[in-house]
Design a protein around this motif. Sequence first.
Motif, short mmCIF file in Angstrom:
data_model
loop_
_atom_site.label_atom_id
_atom_site.label_comp_id
_atom_site.label_asym_id
_atom_site.label_seq_id
_atom_site.Cartn_x
_atom_site.Cartn_y
_atom_site.Cartn_z
N ARG A 116 0.83 -1.20 0.00
CA ARG A 116 0.00 0.00 0.00
C ARG A 116 0.87 1.26 0.00
NH1 ARG A 116 -2.30 -1.08 4.21
NH2 ARG A 116 -1.45 0.39 5.71
N HIS A 117 1.93 1.26 0.79
CA HIS A 117 2.81 2.42 0.85
C HIS A 117 3.55 2.65 -0.46
CE1 HIS A 117 3.13 2.47 5.56
NE2 HIS A 117 1.93 2.80 5.10
N ASN A 118 3.96 1.58 -1.12
CA ASN A 118 4.65 1.73 -2.40
C ASN A 118 3.74 2.38 -3.43
OD1 ASN A 118 6.99 0.58 -1.43
ND2 ASN A 118 6.52 -1.47 -2.18
N SER A 119 2.46 2.00 -3.41
CA SER A 119 1.49 2.60 -4.33
C SER A 119 1.30 4.08 -4.01
CB SER A 119 0.16 1.86 -4.24
OG SER A 119 -0.80 2.45 -5.07
N MET A 120 1.19 4.42 -2.74
CA MET A 120 1.03 5.81 -2.33
C MET A 120 2.27 6.64 -2.67
SD MET A 120 -0.75 5.18 1.40
CE MET A 120 -0.75 6.92 1.86
N TYR A 123 2.37 7.41 -6.38
CA TYR A 123 1.39 8.46 -6.69
C TYR A 123 1.92 9.83 -6.26
CZ TYR A 123 -3.00 11.10 -6.57
OH TYR A 123 -3.97 12.05 -6.75
N ALA A 124 2.52 9.90 -5.08
CA ALA A 124 3.06 11.16 -4.58
C ALA A 124 4.18 11.67 -5.48
CB ALA A 124 3.56 10.99 -3.15
N GLN A 125 5.00 10.76 -5.97
CA GLN A 125 6.08 11.14 -6.89
C GLN A 125 5.51 11.75 -8.17
OE1 GLN A 125 9.30 11.23 -6.68
NE2 GLN A 125 10.07 9.70 -5.25
N GLU A 126 4.41 11.19 -8.63
CA GLU A 126 3.82 11.65 -9.90
C GLU A 126 3.19 13.04 -9.78
OE1 GLU A 126 1.09 8.54 -10.81
OE2 GLU A 126 2.63 7.18 -11.61
N ILE A 127 2.68 13.38 -8.60
CA ILE A 127 1.93 14.65 -8.47
C ILE A 127 2.69 15.72 -7.68
CG2 ILE A 127 -0.27 13.41 -8.58
CD1 ILE A 127 -0.53 13.91 -5.53
N LYS A 128 3.92 15.44 -7.27
CA LYS A 128 4.63 16.38 -6.38
C LYS A 128 4.85 17.74 -7.03
CE LYS A 128 9.30 14.93 -7.69
NZ LYS A 128 10.59 14.40 -7.21
N ALA A 137 0.70 15.21 1.89
CA ALA A 137 -0.25 14.53 2.78
C ALA A 137 -0.11 13.01 2.66
CB ALA A 137 -1.68 14.95 2.43
N ALA A 138 0.09 12.52 1.43
CA ALA A 138 0.26 11.08 1.21
C ALA A 138 1.54 10.59 1.87
CB ALA A 138 0.27 10.78 -0.28
N VAL A 139 2.61 11.35 1.72
CA VAL A 139 3.89 10.97 2.31
C VAL A 139 3.81 10.98 3.84
CG1 VAL A 139 6.28 11.68 2.61
CG2 VAL A 139 5.26 11.73 0.34
N ARG A 148 10.19 4.81 9.59
CA ARG A 148 11.51 4.44 9.07
C ARG A 148 11.53 4.28 7.55
NH1 ARG A 148 13.67 -0.17 13.40
NH2 ARG A 148 13.56 1.15 15.27
N ASN A 149 10.44 4.62 6.88
CA ASN A 149 10.40 4.50 5.42
C ASN A 149 11.33 5.55 4.81
OD1 ASN A 149 9.57 4.78 2.60
ND2 ASN A 149 7.87 3.45 3.15
N THR A 150 12.49 5.11 4.35
CA THR A 150 13.52 6.04 3.86
C THR A 150 13.07 6.80 2.63
OG1 THR A 150 15.22 4.53 4.69
CG2 THR A 150 15.93 6.24 3.16
N GLN A 151 12.42 6.12 1.70
CA GLN A 151 11.97 6.78 0.48
C GLN A 151 10.96 7.88 0.78
OE1 GLN A 151 10.85 3.11 -1.72
NE2 GLN A 151 12.23 3.87 -3.30
N ALA A 152 10.06 7.61 1.71
CA ALA A 152 9.07 8.62 2.09
C ALA A 152 9.74 9.80 2.77
CB ALA A 152 8.02 7.99 3.01
N GLN A 153 10.75 9.55 3.58
CA GLN A 153 11.48 10.62 4.25
C GLN A 153 12.15 11.53 3.22
OE1 GLN A 153 14.20 8.59 6.82
NE2 GLN A 153 12.68 8.16 8.40
#
Length: 223
Positions: A116-120, A123-128, A137-139, A148-153
């Motif tokens: 679920r987080h990978n999908s979010m 999506y966040a990368q596409e609309i940033k 908000a998604a991140v 601890r999600n490094t990519q989200a950080q």
Amino acid sequence: MKRAFMTSLISLAFMGGCASDIAQYKAESYQEEGNPEAALKVLQAQAASSPSDIKLRSAYLNNLQRYTAQLQVEGDSARARGDSATAMARYQQILSWQPNHDRAREGIRYIEMSIRHNSMLKYAQEIKDTRSDEALAAVNQILADNPRNTQAQLLRNDIESRKAREVSLRPALAQALKSPISLQFRDQSMMSVFDIISRIGKVNFIFDKDVPPNLKTTIYARD
């Protein structure tokens, strides 16, 4: 009549004991062949037929514990290297034998959350660039679930840095846009035109990579 009855009881007990011994022998053979699940099935079936056989029951539980521990290690290792399919299969195998196995259920929950987080995150990368508030908000939701999600950080830091730059540049841009300029270009390179506007108005322009560099334009503007 009484002797015949006792003989029958002894025979039944003997036969029951042999069946248990045979089941354990088969289970050991399956274990040596590297097929622990088949060994478990043999012991499980015989234990159900001989519920009072403590030795057989103990053998079944010991085999079950070793097998599920092995599956747990394989599942955790697969999850650590990013092989969610294998990890999910191992955890589900555990639950087929022990439906209330906490670590297997937790492993499945973590995999589902990661998917679920990978999908979010995608999506966040596409609309940033176009909807930064929604992307942020998604991140933040991802990080609320897993800090601890490094990519989200990294993505959150990128979005927040961009927003901070926009805030700091906004007053200067507003002032620059207030400066009146007059333009008159005929069939000129659009890149050259905007380069001149940038120098006069002190405003920078960034063109999309799909804009042809030799594109021509004609502009007449006053103040």
